[in-house]
Write an enzyme that holds these catalytic residues in place. Structure first.
Site, PDB file in Angstrom:
ATOM      1  N   ARG A  16       0.859  -1.198   0.000  1.00  0.00           N
ATOM      2  CA  ARG A  16       0.000   0.000   0.000  1.00  0.00           C
ATOM      3  C   ARG A  16       0.886   1.235   0.000  1.00  0.00           C
ATOM      4  NH1 ARG A  16      -5.140  -2.270  -0.705  1.00  0.00           N
ATOM      5  NH2 ARG A  16      -5.142  -4.209   0.450  1.00  0.00           N
ATOM      6  N   CYS A  81      -6.534  -7.258 -16.973  1.00  0.00           N
ATOM      7  CA  CYS A  81      -5.441  -7.744 -16.104  1.00  0.00           C
ATOM      8  C   CYS A  81      -4.178  -8.021 -16.902  1.00  0.00           C
ATOM      9  CB  CYS A  81      -5.869  -8.996 -15.356  1.00  0.00           C
ATOM     10  SG  CYS A  81      -7.277  -8.702 -14.281  1.00  0.00           S
ATOM     11  N   ARG A 192     -13.990 -17.030   5.751  1.00  0.00           N
ATOM     12  CA  ARG A 192     -15.239 -16.475   5.222  1.00  0.00           C
ATOM     13  C   ARG A 192     -15.383 -16.788   3.731  1.00  0.00           C
ATOM     14  NH1 ARG A 192     -15.850 -11.361   3.248  1.00  0.00           N
ATOM     15  NH2 ARG A 192     -13.886 -10.566   4.059  1.00  0.00           N
ATOM     16  N   CYS A 204      -7.432 -13.268  -4.490  1.00  0.00           N
ATOM     17  CA  CYS A 204      -6.256 -12.420  -4.351  1.00  0.00           C
ATOM     18  C   CYS A 204      -6.653 -11.086  -3.723  1.00  0.00           C
ATOM     19  CB  CYS A 204      -5.566 -12.213  -5.694  1.00  0.00           C
ATOM     20  SG  CYS A 204      -6.490 -11.187  -6.830  1.00  0.00           S
TER      21      CYS A 204
END
Ligand SMILES: [Zn+2]
Lengths: 386, 146
Positions: A16, A81, A192, A204
């Site tokens: 990030r 992509c 989950r 991903c």
């Protein structure tokens, strides 16, 4: 067509970077690649830049504004992509065709907090079909593609889950990966559910990233390589979707890759057995399993047995035909425009025994392949050899 | 607008143009001379054979069989989850994307084999109101009653 070689590569750690801009991230990767190649921006004759989310913003030119404006042609590439790998292919073609001797490709993306759901969520909420008339979200599309394999061949959810376990283990050896944690089969199975059969660890994560490559002709290689081992681009293939019976409803994630793979092996004069490692497009664990077959790593319907018998696993861990030793998109994250060039860098590092892959080197790797698909549709396969 | 001909000024409106509400709810596609069938009537040519202008309308069966499915647990804000999304094969040789209703999602995840090939039939329901207050009608499939 002339032979083309990868003279230098550069990649920033995926993660990030909210405080950086897209040109800053791309520029950082380019500087690393130029340094690795031993050339400067003044030597570069052509530049292809892959970026998706700012594809209307002349990202390539803005990178040059960061690192050196020399007046060279710049192509901004957007191809879902497969954006980064298509940019690489543009640079490759410009040299193969004899137009230039040194070209540069970068893939860069800043995903921010954007998800990878895809599909159509906008428009008039009354007429939005999402969740009302089925789903075209990526988790649903790749969930259904996996369920199709379960239906045809009796594949179990555990087979897909094992892929996630394998790739996360691989990532622990890759300092460029966003996530480097191991997960157990129980972790993956009990996580989950996002889109059956893919649980959270089988999807991903997003992330920001950039990767770059400097490509050269054979003549330039002789002048510049200085005896260092360099990777040759033995095949650079791009395909789009052929028509299929379920065209409208179930985007065929298999035919794209099957055609590209056949062309890639033919072009390189190699077969699956010659490929020491594969970096493939594991946007979801279900996708990776399908691509084992699409890329000929095992026979049709055998992908479940392939993973059960150690297929796709790094030889150091007792496996064979290793896939995504980088950790794959499941661990690295998937900055859309950066992914394709990053996959190529990983393969190049293994076959040239580059220090940047030293913790996870696949032994005696002489050839590898980098694969990316983008729905919509595009598939690239690059086979690299030494 | 020819597509809206069936919607009266106050009546319900279909969520997609290939859902026809009268005389009873059904799907209508277009069929190319080469045999390929499409749902969207606005298509300019056939993506199978490339021919333009060879389409004729085709009324599609309200019964089909489930090809594959997924259970969507995470979606856009405002979309209620979980739901079973599926591809349903119709006897005319076309596949349709839709939700399955009256199918338990947890059971489907546990025993997917019981969902594959399941005979299903078309049902409609009101899913929203548009800005002018018309009911917007969507279609889905439920296990066949007979
Ligand atoms: Zn046709």
């Amino acid at each position: 067509m002339r032979n083309v070689y990868v003279l230098g590569t550069g990649m920033i750690k995926f993660g990030r970077y909210p405080e950086k801009t897209v040109p800053e991230l791309g520029g950082a990767a380019v500087l690393l690649a130029l340094k690795d190649a031993g050339v400067t921006i003044k030597d570069v004759e052509m530049f292809a830049c892959g970026n998706l989310y700012q594809s209307n913003a002349m990202v390539g030119q803005r990178i040059l504004q960061q690192i050196g404006q020399t007046g060279i042609p710049v192509i901004n590439v957007s191809n879902a992509c497969a954006t980064g790998s298509t940019a690489f292919r543009e640079a490759y073609m410009s040299i193969a065709a004899g137009m230039y001797d040194i070209a540069m490709a970068v893939g860069v993306e800043q995903m921010g907090k954007q998800g990878l759901l895809g599909g159509t969520g906008g428009g008039d909420p009354a007429y939005s079909t999402e969740g009302k008339v089925g789903s075209s979200l990526m988790p649903a599309v790749f969930g259904q593609a996996g369920v199709e394999h379960m239906r045809k061949y009796g594949t179990k959810m555990e087979h897909f889950a094992k892929i996630s376990v394998k790739s996360h283990k691989h990532a622990t050896k890759n300092p460029y990966s966003q996530y480097r944690n191991e997960v157990s089969l129980e972790d993956v199975m009990n996580a989950r559910m996002v889109g059956y059969p893919n649980t959270l660890y089988m999807c991903c994560p997003t992330g920001d990233g950039a990767a770059a490559a400097i490509l050269v002709s054979e003549d330039k290689l002789k002048q510049l390589a200085g005896g260092r081992k360099r990777a040759k681009v033995a095949a650079s293939i791009l395909t789009s979707d052929p028509w299929t019976d379920r065209d409208l409803t179930l985007p065929d994630v298999n035919t794209l890759t099957q055609r590209a793979s056949k062309l890639a092996y033919e072009t390189a004069g190699l077969g699956p057995k010659d490929i020491a490692l594969t970096e493939l497009h594991d946007c979801f664990a279900t996708a990776e399993l399908l691509h084992y077959e699409n890329l000929g790593l095992c026979g049709e319907g055998e992908a479940g047995a392939f993973i059960d018998s150690g297929g796709g696993v790094h030889p150091d861990l007792g496996g064979k035909a290793p896939v995504n030793v980088s950790g794959g998109l499941l661990s690295k994250g998937h900055p859309l425009g950066a992914t394709g060039v990053a996959n190529i860098c990983e393969v190049v590092w293994h076959i040239t025994q580059d220090d940047r892959a030293k913790e996870r080197l696949v032994p005696n790797a002489k050839a590898g392949q980098a694969h990316v698909i983008g729905l919509g549709s595009a598939c690239t396969i690059h086979i690299l050899t030494v | 607008m020819a597509e809206q001909a069936q919607a009266t000024d106050t009546g319900p409106r279909p969520i997609v143009p290939w859902l026809k509400l009268a005389p009873k709810p059904h799907l209508e596609g277009i069929k190319c001379a080469c045999g390929a069938i499409y749902l969207d009537p606005k298509r300019v040519a056939c993506s199978k054979c490339g021919e333009a202008g060879k389409f004729s309308p085709i009324t599609l069966s309200d019964k089909g069989k489930v090809y594959v499915f997924s259970v969507v647990h995470q979606s856009f804000p405002g979309v209620k989850t979980p739901y079973v999304t599926a591809i349903v094969d119709l006897p005319e040789g076309i596949s349709v994307r839709a939700n399955l209703v009256d199918v338990d999602f947890a059971q489907a995840q546990k025993e997917p084999n019981k969902v594959f090939n399941m005979p299903v039939e078309l049902v409609t329901s009101v899913t929203a109101k548009d800005r002018e207050g018309h009911d917007v009608v969507a279609f889905s499939y439920r296990p066949s009653k007979n």
